[in-house]
Design a protein around this motif. Sequence first.
Motif, PDB file in Angstrom:
ATOM      1  N   ASP A  87       0.871  -1.174   0.000  1.00 56.28           N
ATOM      2  CA  ASP A  87       0.000   0.000   0.000  1.00 56.28           C
ATOM      3  C   ASP A  87       0.909   1.225   0.000  1.00 56.28           C
ATOM      4  O   ASP A  87       1.471   1.603   1.024  1.00 56.28           O
ATOM      5  CB  ASP A  87      -0.890  -0.017   1.241  1.00 56.28           C
ATOM      6  N   LEU A  88       1.042   1.843  -1.168  1.00 58.67           N
ATOM      7  CA  LEU A  88       1.992   2.949  -1.313  1.00 58.67           C
ATOM      8  C   LEU A  88       1.402   4.259  -0.800  1.00 58.67           C
ATOM      9  O   LEU A  88       2.070   5.284  -0.797  1.00 58.67           O
ATOM     10  CB  LEU A  88       2.403   3.090  -2.783  1.00 58.67           C
ATOM     11  N   SER A  89       0.126   4.221  -0.407  1.00 60.24           N
ATOM     12  CA  SER A  89      -0.501   5.455   0.080  1.00 60.24           C
ATOM     13  C   SER A  89      -0.477   5.521   1.606  1.00 60.24           C
ATOM     14  O   SER A  89      -0.985   6.465   2.187  1.00 60.24           O
ATOM     15  CB  SER A  89      -1.946   5.545  -0.421  1.00 60.24           C
ATOM     16  N   VAL A  90       0.086   4.513   2.261  1.00 65.80           N
ATOM     17  CA  VAL A  90       0.076   4.536   3.721  1.00 65.80           C
ATOM     18  C   VAL A  90       1.455   4.842   4.296  1.00 65.80           C
ATOM     19  O   VAL A  90       1.717   5.923   4.759  1.00 65.80           O
ATOM     20  CB  VAL A  90      -0.459   3.217   4.305  1.00 65.80           C
ATOM     21  N   LYS A  91       2.353   3.901   4.221  1.00 64.58           N
ATOM     22  CA  LYS A  91       3.686   4.164   4.764  1.00 64.58           C
ATOM     23  C   LYS A  91       4.691   3.956   3.650  1.00 64.58           C
ATOM     24  O   LYS A  91       4.613   3.005   2.907  1.00 64.58           O
ATOM     25  CB  LYS A  91       3.989   3.255   5.958  1.00 64.58           C
ATOM     26  N   LEU A  92       5.572   4.911   3.519  1.00 65.08           N
ATOM     27  CA  LEU A  92       6.635   4.744   2.534  1.00 65.08           C
ATOM     28  C   LEU A  92       7.963   4.770   3.262  1.00 65.08           C
ATOM     29  O   LEU A  92       8.149   5.566   4.174  1.00 65.08           O
ATOM     30  CB  LEU A  92       6.609   5.883   1.515  1.00 65.08           C
ATOM     31  N   PRO A  93       8.879   3.881   2.865  1.00 63.40           N
ATOM     32  CA  PRO A  93      10.225   3.959   3.446  1.00 63.40           C
ATOM     33  C   PRO A  93      10.823   5.337   3.181  1.00 63.40           C
ATOM     34  O   PRO A  93      10.484   5.988   2.185  1.00 63.40           O
ATOM     35  CB  PRO A  93      10.991   2.875   2.689  1.00 63.40           C
ATOM     36  N   GLU A  94      11.713   5.781   4.076  1.00 62.45           N
ATOM     37  CA  GLU A  94      12.253   7.129   4.002  1.00 62.45           C
ATOM     38  C   GLU A  94      13.063   7.428   2.746  1.00 62.45           C
ATOM     39  O   GLU A  94      12.930   8.470   2.145  1.00 62.45           O
ATOM     40  CB  GLU A  94      13.162   7.367   5.205  1.00 62.45           C
ATOM     41  N   GLY A  95      13.944   6.512   2.373  1.00 65.43           N
ATOM     42  CA  GLY A  95      14.932   6.841   1.356  1.00 65.43           C
ATOM     43  C   GLY A  95      14.397   6.754  -0.071  1.00 65.43           C
ATOM     44  O   GLY A  95      13.802   5.752  -0.456  1.00 65.43           O
ATOM     45  N   ASP A  96      14.640   7.806  -0.862  1.00 65.59           N
ATOM     46  CA  ASP A  96      14.320   7.723  -2.282  1.00 65.59           C
ATOM     47  C   ASP A  96      15.193   6.667  -2.957  1.00 65.59           C
ATOM     48  O   ASP A  96      14.774   6.035  -3.919  1.00 65.59           O
ATOM     49  CB  ASP A  96      14.545   9.080  -2.960  1.00 65.59           C
ATOM     50  N   ASP A  97      16.443   6.513  -2.447  1.00 63.67           N
ATOM     51  CA  ASP A  97      17.322   5.479  -3.017  1.00 63.67           C
ATOM     52  C   ASP A  97      16.723   4.093  -2.815  1.00 63.67           C
ATOM     53  O   ASP A  97      16.825   3.227  -3.676  1.00 63.67           O
ATOM     54  CB  ASP A  97      18.751   5.558  -2.450  1.00 63.67           C
ATOM     55  N   PHE A  98      16.017   3.903  -1.678  1.00 66.29           N
ATOM     56  CA  PHE A  98      15.354   2.621  -1.413  1.00 66.29           C
ATOM     57  C   PHE A  98      14.232   2.388  -2.428  1.00 66.29           C
ATOM     58  O   PHE A  98      14.137   1.311  -3.039  1.00 66.29           O
ATOM     59  CB  PHE A  98      14.795   2.606   0.024  1.00 66.29           C
ATOM     60  N   LEU A  99      13.388   3.400  -2.646  1.00 61.86           N
ATOM     61  CA  LEU A  99      12.269   3.244  -3.594  1.00 61.86           C
ATOM     62  C   LEU A  99      12.800   3.000  -5.009  1.00 61.86           C
ATOM     63  O   LEU A  99      12.294   2.146  -5.740  1.00 61.86           O
ATOM     64  CB  LEU A  99      11.380   4.493  -3.572  1.00 61.86           C
ATOM     65  N   PHE A 100      13.828   3.755  -5.378  1.00 62.63           N
ATOM     66  CA  PHE A 100      14.425   3.607  -6.714  1.00 62.63           C
ATOM     67  C   PHE A 100      14.926   2.177  -6.910  1.00 62.63           C
ATOM     68  O   PHE A 100      14.641   1.532  -7.925  1.00 62.63           O
ATOM     69  CB  PHE A 100      15.579   4.610  -6.848  1.00 62.63           C
ATOM     70  N   TRP A 101      15.623   1.664  -5.894  1.00 67.42           N
ATOM     71  CA  TRP A 101      16.152   0.296  -5.931  1.00 67.42           C
ATOM     72  C   TRP A 101      15.018  -0.713  -6.081  1.00 67.42           C
ATOM     73  O   TRP A 101      15.075  -1.622  -6.917  1.00 67.42           O
ATOM     74  CB  TRP A 101      16.945   0.035  -4.637  1.00 67.42           C
TER      75      TRP A 101
END
Length: 140
Positions: A87-101
């Motif tokens: 669920d990407l509308s609830v909690k997202l990990p902090e790092g943009d590098d994490f999401l990119f990965w």
Amino acid sequence: MKRSLFVIFTVLVLSTVLLAACGGGTTTSSEPEPPAEYAGKSNPFGNQADAVAAGEALFAERCASCHGPEGAGDGAAAASLDPKPADLSVKLPEGDDFLFWRIMDGGAMEPWNSSMPAHKGILTEDQVWQLVSYIRSLPQ
Ligand code: HEC
């Protein structure tokens, strides 16, 4: 006397160890760190409106079937997936590098072992960053 000092000392040591073990997890996220190839990368587009719009179009095309039209993890394919789409509308990990990965390499690895597809070689790095911009724009 000596014996009671020893007991007090032991109790003190044990409680320090326990506190450290329990407290450690509360401040840091339990998500794995991105590998060196991705660690520390930052989104060149940030929250620019045109990147968010481009990411929104890509998301509708490639992600909504699992993650849902609003990223809430309720896409048409979600019911048949285990683990479920995030669920990407609830909690997202902090790092943009994490999401990119995660978008680049997908979920076919520990600890996820999920159907989240890899997009490396399918989308350009710019497109993946546009998706990160869009996901970050979702109401949290
Ligand atoms: C076939 C279904 C499917 C598709 C298509 C899909 N995902 Fe996923 N995604 C998943 C699943 C399942 C998970 C949860 C397990 C995991 O983290 O690997 C996930 C996890 C994620 C995560 C990690 C979120 C977190 O909190 O750790 C991100 C980010 C993500 N997806 C973004 C995307 C984007 C962007 C797209 C489109 C380019 C996309 N996904 C397409 C199934 C899918």
